[in-house]
Design an enzyme around this catalytic site. Structure first.
Site, PDB file in Angstrom:
ATOM      1  N   TYR A 152      44.027  49.604  29.899  1.00  0.00           N
ATOM      2  CA  TYR A 152      43.357  48.712  30.844  1.00  0.00           C
ATOM      3  C   TYR A 152      44.311  48.275  31.950  1.00  0.00           C
ATOM      4  O   TYR A 152      43.941  48.229  33.122  1.00  0.00           O
ATOM      5  CB  TYR A 152      42.794  47.484  30.129  1.00  0.00           C
ATOM      6  N   ARG A 159      43.365  51.074  40.099  1.00  0.00           N
ATOM      7  CA  ARG A 159      42.285  50.515  40.916  1.00  0.00           C
ATOM      8  C   ARG A 159      42.856  49.799  42.139  1.00  0.00           C
ATOM      9  O   ARG A 159      42.368  49.987  43.263  1.00  0.00           O
ATOM     10  CB  ARG A 159      41.439  49.547  40.088  1.00  0.00           C
ATOM     11  N   TYR A 211      45.635  36.299  38.426  1.00  0.00           N
ATOM     12  CA  TYR A 211      46.233  36.239  37.091  1.00  0.00           C
ATOM     13  C   TYR A 211      47.747  36.389  37.174  1.00  0.00           C
ATOM     14  O   TYR A 211      48.266  37.156  37.991  1.00  0.00           O
ATOM     15  CB  TYR A 211      45.676  37.362  36.215  1.00  0.00           C
ATOM     16  N   ARG A 224      34.333  36.642  40.106  1.00  0.00           N
ATOM     17  CA  ARG A 224      33.583  36.283  38.893  1.00  0.00           C
ATOM     18  C   ARG A 224      32.078  36.506  39.055  1.00  0.00           C
ATOM     19  O   ARG A 224      31.368  36.726  38.078  1.00  0.00           O
ATOM     20  CB  ARG A 224      33.846  34.828  38.532  1.00  0.00           C
ATOM     21  N   GLU A 326      31.476  40.237  25.604  1.00  0.00           N
ATOM     22  CA  GLU A 326      31.458  39.967  27.045  1.00  0.00           C
ATOM     23  C   GLU A 326      30.009  40.041  27.514  1.00  0.00           C
ATOM     24  O   GLU A 326      29.236  40.862  27.003  1.00  0.00           O
ATOM     25  CB  GLU A 326      32.319  41.012  27.777  1.00  0.00           C
TER      26      GLU A 326
END
Length: 333
Positions: A152, A159, A211, A224, A326
């Protein structure tokens, strides 16, 4: 090559869009694709349905029972085609765009993610619908590896490199979930629009793109939620889990994680100015790490939300090992 619809006039670009209609349906993919307003049909799990139509996509996540199809419906007649590796469809207001990237051909997940997002960036620059509202990412074995070698984290790094400023200072809503098929094929698909949406952040959480370094060399690039540029309110909710601030909460407690996740969903709705309850126009997709937890999660959600809210539960791995579920969704109101 099929040519996408040409750029709209400025007045058309600025006009609010009709809300996209999204439903979970037991219809056949063939019947759904036969409708002129169908923008996308997404199947899940081991569905035997196979179609060459660019609007058809199968996501390799299992459900607790034969999963319904997810059908996106636009307001106008939909054109569709393929540009190289990109499958697309559009009614001029919205576009569905999808691609599958073989990791082995590019040297791993980081390079595959960079390629996928660079491809999306090139597509958007030539499109009449250049504004991404929502992106989904599915990759095999998302939690394999330790530290910065975790898949990830490598995906996030790729990305970020592939984005190369394509979103400016406003990211779209997004989801990243782990497959378990061993195929090492990155699936990316997106909803884009002719007008930009408005990113919404959650006051209970640190913005994902801020983050701290402990979560990897590149922060996750998503908002979000995204408020759609629609005449009536429509909110696209990113994959949301039991994270407060930037820390995961309630390890090994599925019920407590569900409560925390729903508190985050409610906080997002409040931040977007939506005080309407989740209802029949609020389809939710719920990813659950462990199959035995799926009926438990469904029962808890039904007790909390009632029977009207459409639910689709899928078995998949979450971006952090300690997270058990999730939730993502769409909300009108």
């Amino acid at each position: 090559m099929t040519v996408r619809p040409s750029h709209a006039l400025d007045s058309a670009v600025s006009a609010p869009l009709a809300p996209l209609r999204v439903e979970y349906s037991s219809a056949s993919a063939t019947d759904a694709l036969a409708q002129p307003d169908t923008l996308a049909v997404i199947g899940f799990g081991d569905t035997p349905q196979v179609h060459a139509d660019p609007r058809w996509l199968r996501v390799r996540l299992r459900s607790e029972a034969p999963a319904p199809l997810e059908i996106w419906r636009a307001s106008g007649r939909v054109a569709h085609g393929r540009d190289g590796d990109v499958a697309w469809s559009s009614d001029g207001a919205y576009a569905f765009v999808a691609l599958n990237v073989d990791e082995a051909a590019l040297g791993g997940i980081s390079s595959a993610a960079q390629h996928a997002y660079a491809t999306l960036a090139r597509w958007s620059r030539a499109s009449a619908t250049p504004h991404f509202l929502r992106i989904w990412n599915y990759l095999d074995a998302i939690n394999d590896g330790q530290g910065d070698t975790e898949r990830y984290r490598q995906f996030c790094a790729g990305r970020a490199a592939g984005m190369d400023g394509m979103f400016g200072s406003s990211y779209p809503a997004a989801t990243a979930i782990g497959l378990r098929d061993g195929q090492r094929v990155l699936q990316v698909y997106a909803l884009a629009a002719r007008a930009p949406g408005c990113a919404v952040e959650n006051p209970r959480q640190v913005n994902a793109w801020r983050y701290p370094r402990q979560y990897g060399p590149a922060a996750p690039g998503f908002a979000r939620a995204m408020r759609a540029p629609t005449a009536t309110p429509q909110l696209y909710i990113s994959g949301t889990a039991a994270i407060v601030g930037h820390a995961s909460h309630h390890p090994e407690d599925i019920a407590a994680q569900l409560d925390e996740t729903m508190a985050n969903v409610r906080s997002l709705l409040d931040a977007a100015g939506s005080h309407a309850p989740l209802d029949a126009q609020s389809p939710l997709k719920v990813y659950v790490r462990h199959a035995p937890d799926m009926p438990v999660v469904r029962g808890l959600l039904r007790a909390r939300l009632g029977d009207a809210v459409p639910l689709l539960l899928l078995e998949g791995d979450i971006c952090r090992r300690e997270l058990l579920l999730e939730i993502e969704g769409i909300h009108a109101g």
